[in-house]
Design a protein around this motif. Sequence first.
Motif, short mmCIF file in Angstrom:
data_model
loop_
_atom_site.label_atom_id
_atom_site.label_comp_id
_atom_site.label_asym_id
_atom_site.label_seq_id
_atom_site.Cartn_x
_atom_site.Cartn_y
_atom_site.Cartn_z
N ALA A 17 0.84 -1.19 0.00
CA ALA A 17 0.00 0.00 0.00
C ALA A 17 0.88 1.24 0.00
O ALA A 17 2.05 1.19 0.41
CB ALA A 17 -0.89 -0.02 1.23
N PRO A 18 0.36 2.37 -0.46
CA PRO A 18 1.16 3.61 -0.44
C PRO A 18 1.51 3.99 0.99
O PRO A 18 0.86 3.59 1.95
CB PRO A 18 0.21 4.64 -1.06
N LEU A 19 2.58 4.77 1.12
CA LEU A 19 2.93 5.30 2.43
C LEU A 19 1.81 6.20 2.95
O LEU A 19 1.24 6.97 2.18
CB LEU A 19 4.22 6.12 2.34
N PRO A 20 1.50 6.10 4.23
CA PRO A 20 0.46 6.98 4.77
C PRO A 20 0.90 8.44 4.79
O PRO A 20 2.08 8.74 5.00
CB PRO A 20 0.25 6.44 6.19
N VAL A 21 -0.03 9.33 4.57
CA VAL A 21 0.24 10.76 4.69
C VAL A 21 0.56 11.05 6.16
O VAL A 21 -0.09 10.49 7.05
CB VAL A 21 -1.01 11.56 4.22
N HIS A 101 8.34 4.75 15.49
CA HIS A 101 7.43 4.87 14.34
C HIS A 101 6.96 3.50 13.84
O HIS A 101 6.45 3.39 12.72
CB HIS A 101 8.10 5.66 13.21
N ARG A 102 7.09 2.49 14.66
CA ARG A 102 6.55 1.19 14.30
C ARG A 102 5.03 1.20 14.40
O ARG A 102 4.44 2.00 15.12
CB ARG A 102 7.13 0.10 15.22
N GLY A 103 4.41 0.32 13.63
CA GLY A 103 2.96 0.25 13.63
C GLY A 103 2.29 1.18 12.65
O GLY A 103 1.05 1.27 12.63
N ARG A 104 3.06 1.85 11.80
CA ARG A 104 2.50 2.79 10.82
C ARG A 104 2.51 2.21 9.40
O ARG A 104 2.14 2.90 8.46
CB ARG A 104 3.29 4.10 10.84
N GLY A 105 2.94 0.96 9.25
CA GLY A 105 3.00 0.36 7.92
C GLY A 105 4.29 0.63 7.18
O GLY A 105 4.45 0.22 6.02
N ILE A 106 5.26 1.28 7.85
CA ILE A 106 6.52 1.63 7.18
C ILE A 106 7.33 0.38 6.86
O ILE A 106 7.89 0.24 5.77
CB ILE A 106 7.34 2.60 8.06
N GLY A 107 7.41 -0.55 7.81
CA GLY A 107 8.19 -1.76 7.60
C GLY A 107 7.68 -2.59 6.44
O GLY A 107 8.46 -3.11 5.63
N THR A 108 6.38 -2.74 6.35
CA THR A 108 5.79 -3.50 5.24
C THR A 108 6.10 -2.83 3.92
O THR A 108 6.48 -3.48 2.93
CB THR A 108 4.27 -3.63 5.44
#
Length: 312
Positions: A17-21, A101-108
């Motif tokens: 998925a795109p990076l969250p704003v 900043h874990r849990g924001r979807g960055i790692g995926t």
Amino acid sequence: MSATTVPGPADGGSPSAPLPVPLTSRPLTMADSRAVFELMAAQELADVGEVVIEEADLVADWQRPSHDLAASSVAVLDGERMVGYAEADGERGDAAVHPDHRGRGIGTWLAHRMQDLARAQGARRVGMPVPEGSPGDRLLASLGYGVRWTSWVLQLPPGARVPERPLPPGHRVRSAREDERRACWTLLEDAFLEWAERERESFADWTARVTERPGFEPWHLRVVVDAEDRLLGCAVVLLAGDCGYIDRLATRRDQRGRGLAQALLVDAFAEARAHGATRSELATDSRTGALGLYERVGMVVTSTWLHRAIGL
């Protein structure tokens, strides 16, 4: 741990998925070495309780003549702060997310971006080391990254010494001369390519990682030679803060079983102590079969890492 089948794209290679704003991304530049070091240090401290990486490691790797940093990397930014990064150099990858900043979807997102970078370079798979049981380990497992091998960081307990191993008559350990560096490269590459699945590193790239690494001093490159001054073994030792760290160590295939590696080990740690080290460490992995050797001379495992990879 034995290697497992490396899954293909159907097991985790689909687009992320795109990076969250408001997160943004861009390629890395050499000027990012400090920010990436701080990011990786924060992740290592959270996951293994100590900082293993040095900024010099990044600079040495990125300055290789064959390396295109912009084409092989991505940084994730929250405003101007770097909160994640990934890179892929063929099949070899690495990535980090700041613990805050874990849990924001960055790692995926980074795991998939690392695949894209490797795929663009023609790699058939890509993988990276993660501390066993860490958030990164669990994430990559959930995305289909299988275990290819296990690595261990070992430390010599405070006050302990590796037992002395007398060298054969006429043999000695010393710093490598400048005119021996190409021979050191040949010996180390020959030894590591007995089990590593990669192309031979060029002498120019080896030089960038070793003798042109920031802070390099001649005593960092150790050799064992015979009575005719022929090169039989080599070690690269680094001084990382208060830690003497053996980055690479090998003996010529026809000279093994004579105690030369143990003599190099003793010498490398002694040289590091003479230059201010209070700790002695090295790493090995399940492909080398050397774990038992280091444990027999008194070293103990301080952390276990899994190399997880996925087919592209």
